[in-house]
Design a protein around this motif. Structure first.
Motif, PDB file in Angstrom:
ATOM      1  N   ASP A  18       0.927  -1.165   0.036  1.00 56.19           N
ATOM      2  CA  ASP A  18       0.075  -0.221   0.164  1.00 56.19           C
ATOM      3  C   ASP A  18       0.668   1.322  -0.074  1.00 56.19           C
ATOM      4  O   ASP A  18       0.769   2.274  -0.669  1.00 56.19           O
ATOM      5  CB  ASP A  18      -0.834  -0.033   1.375  1.00 56.19           C
ATOM      6  CG  ASP A  18      -1.901  -1.115   1.117  1.00 56.19           C
ATOM      7  OD1 ASP A  18      -2.398  -1.452   0.020  1.00 56.19           O
ATOM      8  OD2 ASP A  18      -2.648  -1.385   2.053  1.00 56.19           O
ATOM      9  N   LEU A  77       2.434   1.699  -3.439  1.00 57.92           N
ATOM     10  CA  LEU A  77       1.548   2.285  -4.380  1.00 57.92           C
ATOM     11  C   LEU A  77       1.290   3.763  -4.134  1.00 57.92           C
ATOM     12  O   LEU A  77       1.193   4.294  -4.887  1.00 57.92           O
ATOM     13  CB  LEU A  77       0.353   1.726  -4.074  1.00 57.92           C
ATOM     14  CG  LEU A  77      -0.855   2.007  -5.129  1.00 57.92           C
ATOM     15  CD1 LEU A  77      -0.511   1.680  -6.581  1.00 57.92           C
ATOM     16  CD2 LEU A  77      -2.105   1.216  -4.701  1.00 57.92           C
ATOM     17  N   LYS A  89      -0.183  -3.308  -7.746  1.00 58.22           N
ATOM     18  CA  LYS A  89      -1.757  -3.676  -7.480  1.00 58.22           C
ATOM     19  C   LYS A  89      -1.831  -5.372  -7.673  1.00 58.22           C
ATOM     20  O   LYS A  89      -2.460  -5.861  -6.809  1.00 58.22           O
ATOM     21  CB  LYS A  89      -2.493  -3.015  -8.527  1.00 58.22           C
ATOM     22  CG  LYS A  89      -2.976  -1.650  -8.395  1.00 58.22           C
ATOM     23  CD  LYS A  89      -3.750  -1.034  -9.271  1.00 58.22           C
ATOM     24  CE  LYS A  89      -4.002   0.411  -8.960  1.00 58.22           C
ATOM     25  NZ  LYS A  89      -4.695   1.133 -10.022  1.00 58.22           N
ATOM     26  N   LYS A  90      -1.047  -5.783  -8.646  1.00 62.02           N
ATOM     27  CA  LYS A  90      -1.101  -7.552  -8.539  1.00 62.02           C
ATOM     28  C   LYS A  90      -0.529  -7.916  -7.252  1.00 62.02           C
ATOM     29  O   LYS A  90      -1.123  -8.702  -6.806  1.00 62.02           O
ATOM     30  CB  LYS A  90      -0.480  -7.823  -9.777  1.00 62.02           C
ATOM     31  CG  LYS A  90      -0.003  -9.094  -9.768  1.00 62.02           C
ATOM     32  CD  LYS A  90       0.699  -9.709 -11.155  1.00 62.02           C
ATOM     33  CE  LYS A  90       1.144 -10.999 -11.402  1.00 62.02           C
ATOM     34  NZ  LYS A  90       2.243 -11.390 -10.357  1.00 62.02           N
ATOM     35  N   ILE A 117      -0.670  -6.693  -4.293  1.00 61.34           N
ATOM     36  CA  ILE A 117      -1.648  -6.397  -3.295  1.00 61.34           C
ATOM     37  C   ILE A 117      -2.559  -7.377  -3.246  1.00 61.34           C
ATOM     38  O   ILE A 117      -3.191  -8.094  -2.382  1.00 61.34           O
ATOM     39  CB  ILE A 117      -2.370  -5.083  -3.339  1.00 61.34           C
ATOM     40  CG1 ILE A 117      -1.312  -4.049  -2.872  1.00 61.34           C
ATOM     41  CG2 ILE A 117      -3.573  -4.848  -2.624  1.00 61.34           C
ATOM     42  CD1 ILE A 117      -1.480  -2.774  -3.318  1.00 61.34           C
ATOM     43  N   ARG A 118      -3.266  -7.750  -4.595  1.00 62.85           N
ATOM     44  CA  ARG A 118      -4.356  -8.855  -4.925  1.00 62.85           C
ATOM     45  C   ARG A 118      -3.907 -10.115  -4.320  1.00 62.85           C
ATOM     46  O   ARG A 118      -4.620 -10.812  -3.669  1.00 62.85           O
ATOM     47  CB  ARG A 118      -4.656  -8.698  -6.137  1.00 62.85           C
ATOM     48  CG  ARG A 118      -5.848  -9.816  -6.646  1.00 62.85           C
ATOM     49  CD  ARG A 118      -7.100  -9.746  -5.772  1.00 62.85           C
ATOM     50  NE  ARG A 118      -7.741  -8.619  -6.067  1.00 62.85           N
ATOM     51  CZ  ARG A 118      -8.664  -8.508  -7.022  1.00 62.85           C
ATOM     52  NH1 ARG A 118      -8.903  -9.404  -7.657  1.00 62.85           N
ATOM     53  NH2 ARG A 118      -9.249  -7.299  -7.248  1.00 62.85           N
TER      54      ARG A 118
END
Length: 465
Positions: free
Chosen positions: A187, A190, A239-240, A242-243
């Motif tokens: 996070d 990002l 983001k990948k 994070i997922r």
């Protein structure tokens, strides 16, 4: 009466002989634990392993996640069921000391041929019915300690399975905490990257204005746009990550993949009082070390069991009940019984007893090496985790100075680009690229601090009490 006297004499003789042959008693191996923690000198027995995990992890959201994991994680549930299965095996070893008892009820119809008997026809009954109600019991005297050693081995296996469950628990707590901190770090990365993208968009607009004023060329505007895209391209991968990390956490919590509630990396503070305690405490604190030692105990007792097969075994069997041709006389003077005491000494078993003992002794040696290996591995993990924390703290301090210098360098080169011909946009690109790399590495430094505390806690055996 004579049979009872013979059995008594036989039993007394065997028990007298058994007094000279006793199973070995397990003693914990003498292992050197002084040098397990490289570069760590501690005389204080108090360490963070004695802390409850709620004391180490103060983030309320993380605490809730760990509680959920302890209640719902499937690997932990499997470990609990394995304990239940081994408990049944242990109960079976306890019951081996008692006699076996079985009951049977039967009726047999017999028809003889008149041509097959050498008696006049009608003088004997050719058709008969036999009714039998019988109880059978058998008991093996544990004169060499075979059953006792087998019970000790079963108990050690039960304790080993319990230690396995605690290994799963400590790993689960550490994995949840590490994944949670990893998610917070992603996070933060990002956020840093998105801030950089916004700044670089402003830089592109500024470069276009400078190009219109003939301060820079079109090539430098293109370089500014490329610099913007080099930051934007980082966002999909973050983001990948994070997922994927959310999915890992959901799996650890025993639930379907979903978004995970969380706080922020900036609110996290690594536990600073990192006392390791004494290396010898790993024997009591590390569940995997205990697991390895219980495996050694079980193997030791299996050697005792294997040795008993070379000695004679004493078995006493008895049966009794009612037997009658006619049901009306079933309980009338139809009682029968027999009592047998047997002593069996193995003479030739095709090498089975020798092979059984050789296998048990080899298993014991393997278990001993496994115990030593688990202890060495535990010491290595403690040393690595503690050094990782120390180096992460050092890097964070230096990194802060690096980020401060790079921030100023990026600002100065942008100003020089306008007012000095000695500076071109390549200098701006280099300083901005170095700045974002340094900021992202700063996030990793903070993450390594947090995770090294988690790893040290797990390495010292914390989280299962």
């Amino acid at each position: 009466m004579k049979l009872k006297l013979s059995i008594s004499i036989l039993t007394f003789g065997v028990f007298l002989l058994s007094a000279c042959v006793k199973p070995s008693i397990y003693q914990q191996p003498n292992v050197n634990t002084e040098d397990l923690y490289r570069g760590v000198e501690s005389t204080d027995s108090t360490g963070i392993a004695s802390l409850e995990w709620q004391q180490l992890f103060t983030d309320p959201i993380l605490q809730d996640l760990i509680k959920t994991g302890l209640a719902e994680n499937l690997n932990l549930k499997i470990a609990v069921e394995r304990i239940a299965a081994v408990q049944a095996t242990f109960r079976e070893s306890e019951l081996a000391f008692f006699p076996s008892l079985s009951a049977g009820l039967s009726r047999t119809e017999n028809q003889l041929s008149s041509q097959a008997v050498n008696f006049p026809v009608g003088s004997i009954r050719l058709a008969t019915s036999t009714n039998t109600l019988q109880l059978n019991t058998s008991w093996e005297a544990d004169i060499w300690g075979k059953l006792k050693s087998a019970k000790k081995a079963a108990y050690a296996n039960l304790m080993r399975e319990d230690a396995t469950k605690r290994v799963v628990q400590t790993e689960l707590i550490a994995n949840i905490a590490n994944a949670y901190y990893g998610l917070l770090a992603l996070d933060k990365q990002l956020m840093v990257t998105e801030e950089t993208v916004l700044n670089r968009k402003e830089s592109v607009e500024s470069m276009r204005a400078l190009k219109d004023a003939s301060y820079v060329t079109e090539a430098e505007v293109m370089q500014a746009e490329a610099n913007l895209y080099s930051a934007e391209v980082l966002i999909p991968n973050i983001k990948k990550g994070i997922r994927e990390t959310e999915n890992i956490l959901s799996f650890l919590l025993g639930s379907a993949s979903s978004s995970v509630r969380r706080s922020s990396l900036d609110t996290q503070r690594a536990y600073a009082d990192l006392q390791t305690g004494l290396p010898a405490q790993l024997l009591q604190n590390r569940p995997d070390v205990q697991q390895a030692e219980f495996a050694l105990v079980a193997a030791f007792e299996n050697v005792n069991v294997a040795k008993t097969y070379f000695y004679p075994s004493l078995t006493i069997t008895a049966s009794g009940g009612f037997n009658s041709f006619d049901l009306k006389d079933f309980f009338n003077r139809s009682i029968f019984y027999n009592l047998v005491g047997g002593l069996a000494q193995p003479i030739f078993s095709k090498g089975r007893n020798e092979a059984r003992l050789a296998i048990a002794e080899a298993d014991q040696k393997q278990a001993m090496y496994g115990f030593q290996q688990s202890l060495l591995g535990a010491g290595q993990e403690v040393s690595n985790a503690l050094f990782a924390y120390q180096t992460a703290v050092e890097r964070e301090e230096i990194r802060g100075k690096e980020i401060e210098s790079l921030t100023k360098a990026a600002e100065y080169t942008k100003e020089l680009l306008v007012y000095s011909s000695n500076t071109n946009y390549t200098d701006v690109l280099n300083s901005e690229q170095a700045l974002i790399v340094s900021r992202l590495n700063g996030v990793n430094d903070k993450l390594e601090q947090l995770q090294s505390v988690v790893n040290l806690y797990r390495a010292l055996g914390g989280g299962w009490e």
